[in-house]
Design a protein around this motif. Structure first.
Motif, PDB file in Angstrom:
ATOM      1  N   TYR A   1      57.116 110.429  35.459  1.00  0.00           N
ATOM      2  CA  TYR A   1      57.939 109.618  36.353  1.00  0.00           C
ATOM      3  C   TYR A   1      57.323 109.724  37.735  1.00  0.00           C
ATOM      4  N   ALA A   2      57.017 108.565  38.317  1.00  0.00           N
ATOM      5  CA  ALA A   2      56.424 108.559  39.651  1.00  0.00           C
ATOM      6  C   ALA A   2      57.122 107.513  40.497  1.00  0.00           C
ATOM      7  N   ASN A   3      57.483 107.916  41.710  1.00  0.00           N
ATOM      8  CA  ASN A   3      57.991 106.912  42.633  1.00  0.00           C
ATOM      9  C   ASN A   3      56.872 105.938  43.004  1.00  0.00           C
ATOM     10  N   SER A   4      55.631 106.415  42.972  1.00  0.00           N
ATOM     11  CA  SER A   4      54.469 105.559  43.152  1.00  0.00           C
ATOM     12  C   SER A   4      53.272 106.242  42.496  1.00  0.00           C
ATOM     13  N   VAL A   5      52.207 105.473  42.262  1.00  0.00           N
ATOM     14  CA  VAL A   5      50.997 105.996  41.637  1.00  0.00           C
ATOM     15  C   VAL A   5      49.839 105.809  42.592  1.00  0.00           C
ATOM     16  N   ASP A   6      49.005 106.839  42.711  1.00  0.00           N
ATOM     17  CA  ASP A   6      47.840 106.762  43.576  1.00  0.00           C
ATOM     18  C   ASP A   6      46.588 106.738  42.716  1.00  0.00           C
TER      19      ASP A   6
ATOM     20  N   VAL B   1      46.693 100.609  37.812  1.00  0.00           N
ATOM     21  CA  VAL B   1      45.420 100.176  37.261  1.00  0.00           C
ATOM     22  C   VAL B   1      44.978 101.226  36.255  1.00  0.00           C
ATOM     23  N   CYS B   2      44.705 100.795  35.046  1.00  0.00           N
ATOM     24  CA  CYS B   2      44.348 101.711  33.962  1.00  0.00           C
ATOM     25  C   CYS B   2      43.046 101.215  33.335  1.00  0.00           C
ATOM     26  N   THR B   3      42.031 102.082  33.280  1.00  0.00           N
ATOM     27  CA  THR B   3      40.720 101.611  32.850  1.00  0.00           C
ATOM     28  C   THR B   3      39.912 102.748  32.245  1.00  0.00           C
TER      29      THR B   3
ATOM     30  N   GLY C   1      55.979  96.230  40.538  1.00  0.00           N
ATOM     31  CA  GLY C   1      54.542  96.272  40.772  1.00  0.00           C
ATOM     32  C   GLY C   1      53.813  95.585  39.647  1.00  0.00           C
ATOM     33  N   ASN C   2      52.510  95.510  39.779  1.00  0.00           N
ATOM     34  CA  ASN C   2      51.675  94.824  38.797  1.00  0.00           C
ATOM     35  C   ASN C   2      50.897  95.836  37.968  1.00  0.00           C
ATOM     36  N   ALA C   3      50.560  95.451  36.749  1.00  0.00           N
ATOM     37  CA  ALA C   3      49.774  96.304  35.858  1.00  0.00           C
ATOM     38  C   ALA C   3      48.471  95.594  35.523  1.00  0.00           C
TER      39      ALA C   3
ATOM     40  N   VAL D   1      51.082  91.031  34.824  1.00  0.00           N
ATOM     41  CA  VAL D   1      50.321  91.865  33.901  1.00  0.00           C
ATOM     42  C   VAL D   1      48.993  91.171  33.599  1.00  0.00           C
ATOM     43  N   ASP D   2      47.903  91.928  33.730  1.00  0.00           N
ATOM     44  CA  ASP D   2      46.560  91.432  33.434  1.00  0.00           C
ATOM     45  C   ASP D   2      45.913  92.420  32.476  1.00  0.00           C
ATOM     46  N   ILE D   3      45.621  91.975  31.255  1.00  0.00           N
ATOM     47  CA  ILE D   3      45.099  92.862  30.214  1.00  0.00           C
ATOM     48  C   ILE D   3      43.764  92.305  29.722  1.00  0.00           C
ATOM     49  N   ASP D   4      42.753  93.163  29.670  1.00  0.00           N
ATOM     50  CA  ASP D   4      41.446  92.764  29.172  1.00  0.00           C
ATOM     51  C   ASP D   4      40.838  93.920  28.378  1.00  0.00           C
TER      52      ASP D   4
END
Length: 476
Positions: free
Chosen positions: A161-166, A193-195, A209-211, A228-231
């Protein structure tokens, strides 16, 4: 004279024959007319009767299709076509639309469908006679809404659980110790952003927020209040976005994709403030031990010896570093030994910096790293509380190794930064950052006596069902 009379009589006989023939012609015309009218009347009557029968048969086919659609797994198990060869005789089919009726596809509706259409053709039991066949068959078509079934599922606790992600989740790996336990990365505000081949073995839920996923696999669902942008990724569950949605070169279930303003906003609990309250812990049955000595803990110093004594606590214990380390983080070196826990342990400090962190246990134990949030405002307050001057981060900079019986919770209103593997449990931070080698195995643990869910639930689509009728037409 005689001959003249004979000629007259012969003429009279000819006239009589003509009269007889005329009467016969008239009678024939009357007979044919009456017969034609009779046949036409019979045809009209039979056609009307056939029309009533065929329409009733078509309605029966409509009812059978509706019954199939309202029975759990009825359509998927039995198919979208229904035929009756005995009275009432009908053939009915089910089709669906994914775009509010713009186009139709023959087949049972998936959960992503918006509408269903039933077309039923009924055949009369007694067909019309005298070529009066217009009523032999009747077609009825009905259109219904197909609406999602939304169930509100209690929020049981997120792995993160995060109030925000860095930063960016690179090679981050989230798994669950128990496949029957749902896990998630839950972010209150901000983009994710997950990569770089990261893996989230559960859900990704963003409250605002956006993913963006590129080579990032999510085993569960993605639910985002944003775009959401998935590739080049794999998604095992549903994908919901209140904004725009772009998916390329990825594996996912097209039937569970939704986007736009009608998508429910995910409910994410507000921040829970946990202050330093000794009475809370003693009320929960914990003994409080105030740390004395150095805050720099190493295997070969006095603090290391004292750290090893944690293994001797046989009752739930809070180790309070706040007074001994007001302006120094509690740190562990890279040469630590394992500490075998015999009870549940809570470590409270203004800041933690762990190089190596080793714990084990022979039975189930919990381990809590707590940086208090003493401002009761429902927001993470990351500022020093006098006399401390520290910003209360929790750093996991090197190897963490928790035995399979250990479940740990890291709580801070500031940042949790992890760059290592081996952490089992949950993380709850004002900000969370996972670096290149971070991994987390989710085990539900929470903070004893504290509700972190806020009583909220998340909407989960468990299926779809028949909705209100929109139209019923007789197509002839």
């Amino acid at each position: 004279m005689t001959k003249a009379i004979a000629r007259v009589r012969h003429g009279e006989r000819g006239s009589a024959l003509i009269a007889v023939l005329g009467i016969m012609v008239v009678l024939s015309i009357v007979t044919v007319t009456v017969g034609t009218v009779t046949v036409q009347a019979a045809g009209t009557t039979s056609s009307s009767r056939a029309g009533v029968q065929s329409h009733a048969a078509a309605e029966a086919g409509l009812d059978v299709a509706l019954a199939r659609l309202t029975t759990t797994n009825g359509c998927s198990a039995l198919g979208n076509a229904m035929t009756s060869t005995v009275t009432p005789v009908f053939t009915s089919t089910i089709s669906h639309s994914l775009n509010s009726g713009s186009t139709w596809t023959n087949g049972c509706p998936p959960v992503s469908a918006t509408h269903v259409r039933i077309t039923s053709v009924g055949t009369a039991e007694q067909l019309g006679v005298a070529r009066a066949s217009s009523g032999d068959k009747s077609t009825v078509q009905a259109i219904y809404k197909w609406v999602p079934i939304i169930v509100q599922v209690p929020i049981d606790g997120a792995a993160v659980y995060a109030n925000s992600v860095d930063g960016v989740l690179k090679k981050f790996n989230l798994s669950s110790a128990n496949n029957s336990v749902a896990t998630s990365v839950m972010v209150k505000t901000g983009d994710v952003v997950c990569t770089n081949n990261a893996k989230i073995g559960g859900d990704l839920i963003l409250g605002g927020g956006n993913a963006k996923l590129n080579m990032c696999d999510v085993a569960g669902k993605i639910q985002v209040n944003g775009n959401v942008d998935i590739d080049s990724s794999n998604v095992g569950g549903s994908i919901w976005a209140t904004g725009t949605l772009s998916i390329t070169n990825s594996t996912y279930n097209t039937a569970t994709v939704r986007s736009g303003a009608t998508v429910p906003i995910p409910a994410i609990p507000n921040w829970t403030d946990i202050k330093w309250d000794p009475a809370h812990w003693t009320g929960m049955g914990y003994n409080i031990v105030n740390w004395t000595g150095s805050c720099d803990i190493s295997k070969n110093n006095a603090a290391g010896t004292k750290w090893a004594q944690i293994a001797t606590y046989i009752t739930p214990t809070v180790v309070n570093f706040l007074n001994a380390c007001p302006n120094n983080p509690v740190t562990t070196s890279n040469d630590m030994d394992y500490v075998a826990l015999k009870s549940n342990i809570v470590l409270v400090a203004n800041k933690f910096t762990f190089d190596k962190l080793y714990f084990t246990a022979t039975t189930t134990r919990t381990l809590t790293f707590l940086v208090p949030d003493d401002v009761p405002d429902g927001q993470p307050t990351c500022s020093p509380a006098a006399p401390s001057t520290l910003k209360g981060d929790i750093y996991l900079t090197n190897e963490t190794d928790f035995g399979t019986n250990i479940a740990a919770m890291a709580y801070t209103p500031c940042k949790i930064q992890s760059d290592r593997n081996g952490f089992r449990g949950q993380m709850y931070g004002g900000e969370v950052e996972f670096d290149q080698q971070a991994s987390l195995q989710f085990v539900p643990v929470g903070v004893q006596g504290i509700d972190l869910s806020g009583g909220l639930t998340n909407p989960v689509q468990t299926g779809a069902q028949l909705g209100d009728p929109l139209s019923t037409l007789d197509l002839g």
